[in-house]
Design a protein around this motif. Structure first.
Motif, short mmCIF file in Angstrom:
data_model
loop_
_atom_site.label_atom_id
_atom_site.label_comp_id
_atom_site.label_asym_id
_atom_site.label_seq_id
_atom_site.Cartn_x
_atom_site.Cartn_y
_atom_site.Cartn_z
N GLU A 150 -5.74 80.33 13.02
CA GLU A 150 -4.84 81.47 12.83
C GLU A 150 -5.45 82.74 13.42
O GLU A 150 -4.77 83.52 14.09
N LEU A 151 -6.75 82.96 13.18
CA LEU A 151 -7.42 84.13 13.76
C LEU A 151 -7.41 84.06 15.28
O LEU A 151 -7.18 85.07 15.95
N GLU A 152 -7.67 82.90 15.83
CA GLU A 152 -7.66 82.73 17.28
C GLU A 152 -6.28 83.01 17.85
O GLU A 152 -6.12 83.66 18.88
N LYS A 153 -5.25 82.54 17.15
CA LYS A 153 -3.87 82.77 17.58
C LYS A 153 -3.53 84.26 17.55
O LYS A 153 -2.92 84.79 18.47
N LYS A 154 -3.99 84.92 16.49
CA LYS A 154 -3.74 86.37 16.39
C LYS A 154 -4.46 87.12 17.49
O LYS A 154 -3.93 88.06 18.06
N ARG A 155 -5.70 86.70 17.80
CA ARG A 155 -6.46 87.35 18.87
C ARG A 155 -5.74 87.18 20.21
O ARG A 155 -5.68 88.10 21.01
N LYS A 156 -5.22 86.00 20.46
CA LYS A 156 -4.53 85.76 21.73
C LYS A 156 -3.27 86.59 21.83
O LYS A 156 -2.95 87.14 22.88
N ASN A 157 -2.53 86.68 20.71
CA ASN A 157 -1.28 87.43 20.72
C ASN A 157 -1.52 88.93 20.75
O ASN A 157 -0.71 89.68 21.27
N ALA A 158 -2.62 89.39 20.21
CA ALA A 158 -2.89 90.82 20.13
C ALA A 158 -3.35 91.38 21.46
O ALA A 158 -3.02 92.51 21.82
N SER A 159 -4.11 90.65 22.24
CA SER A 159 -4.61 91.19 23.50
C SER A 159 -3.51 91.09 24.55
O SER A 159 -2.86 90.07 24.70
N PRO A 160 -3.30 92.20 25.28
CA PRO A 160 -2.27 92.16 26.32
C PRO A 160 -2.72 91.23 27.45
O PRO A 160 -3.88 91.22 27.84
N ILE A 161 -1.78 90.49 27.94
CA ILE A 161 -2.10 89.56 29.02
C ILE A 161 -2.23 90.36 30.31
O ILE A 161 -1.35 91.13 30.67
N GLN A 162 -3.34 90.18 30.95
CA GLN A 162 -3.61 90.91 32.20
C GLN A 162 -2.83 90.24 33.32
O GLN A 162 -3.15 89.15 33.74
N ALA A 163 -1.80 90.88 33.75
CA ALA A 163 -0.99 90.35 34.84
C ALA A 163 -1.62 90.78 36.16
O ALA A 163 -2.24 91.84 36.27
N ALA A 164 -1.45 89.96 37.15
CA ALA A 164 -1.97 90.30 38.48
C ALA A 164 -1.20 91.51 38.99
O ALA A 164 0.02 91.61 38.79
N PRO A 165 -1.91 92.46 39.61
CA PRO A 165 -1.20 93.65 40.12
C PRO A 165 -0.19 93.22 41.19
O PRO A 165 -0.53 92.48 42.10
#
Length: 158
Positions: free
Chosen positions: A113-128
């Motif tokens: 659950e913590l790992e899932k929250k960490r993944k969802n909380a960090s913005p996904i770095q999209a390629a410019p």
């Protein structure tokens, strides 16, 4: 517990504890190993007796042939007793592993659950993304590059 109790199950307490289960299975295994030793002795004595039993007119191997089914039957019984003792060891191990897995399940779920929250909380770095240039073609083709030699633009074909 009271043996007159309708809900009385003699092995319920043993089944609920991995240590009690291991002790019980070890006791059963000890008994089976003792039985196995007795069966081994019986097999040897039976073998000697059956092979030494000759009837008038026997050839030298007739007693041996008559003894084979008896020896084979005792050998099969011994093999089964050994398989049961190995199975008892394995089941005691699996019982302990089950309790450990149950105990660790809550912690693993919290970590997931913590790992899932960490993944969802960090913005996904999209390629410019470079907007397409109005006057010419972009030189960075990559995977989205030309699909035919006629689309190469200023590039040369192989």
């Amino acid at each position: 517990m009271n043996s007159n109790d309708p809900n009385h199950a003699p092995l319920r307490d043993v089944a609920q504890s991995p240590e009690a289960t291991a002790r019980y299975l070890a006791d059963v295994q000890r008994v089976l190993l003792a039985i196995g030793k007795n069966l081994e002795t019986l097999a040897v004595e039976t073998r000697v007796h059956c092979r030494d039993t000759h009837v008038e007119g026997d050839r030298f191997y007739d007693a041996w042939l008559r003894a084979q089914p008896v020896e084979r039957a005792l050998k099969d019984v011994l093999k089964n007793v050994q398989a049961v003792t190995k199975g008892l060891e394995k089941s005691a191990y699996k019982r302990r592993a089950h309790d450990e897995a149950v105990a660790n399940t809550g912690q693993k779920r919290k970590e997931k659950e913590l790992e899932k929250k960490r993944k969802n909380a960090s913005p996904i770095q999209a390629a410019p993304q470079n907007p397409p240039q109005q006057g010419g073609q972009s030189q960075e083709f990559g995977y989205g590059g030309p699909t035919s030699i006629y689309d190469l633009g200023n590039r040369e074909s192989a």
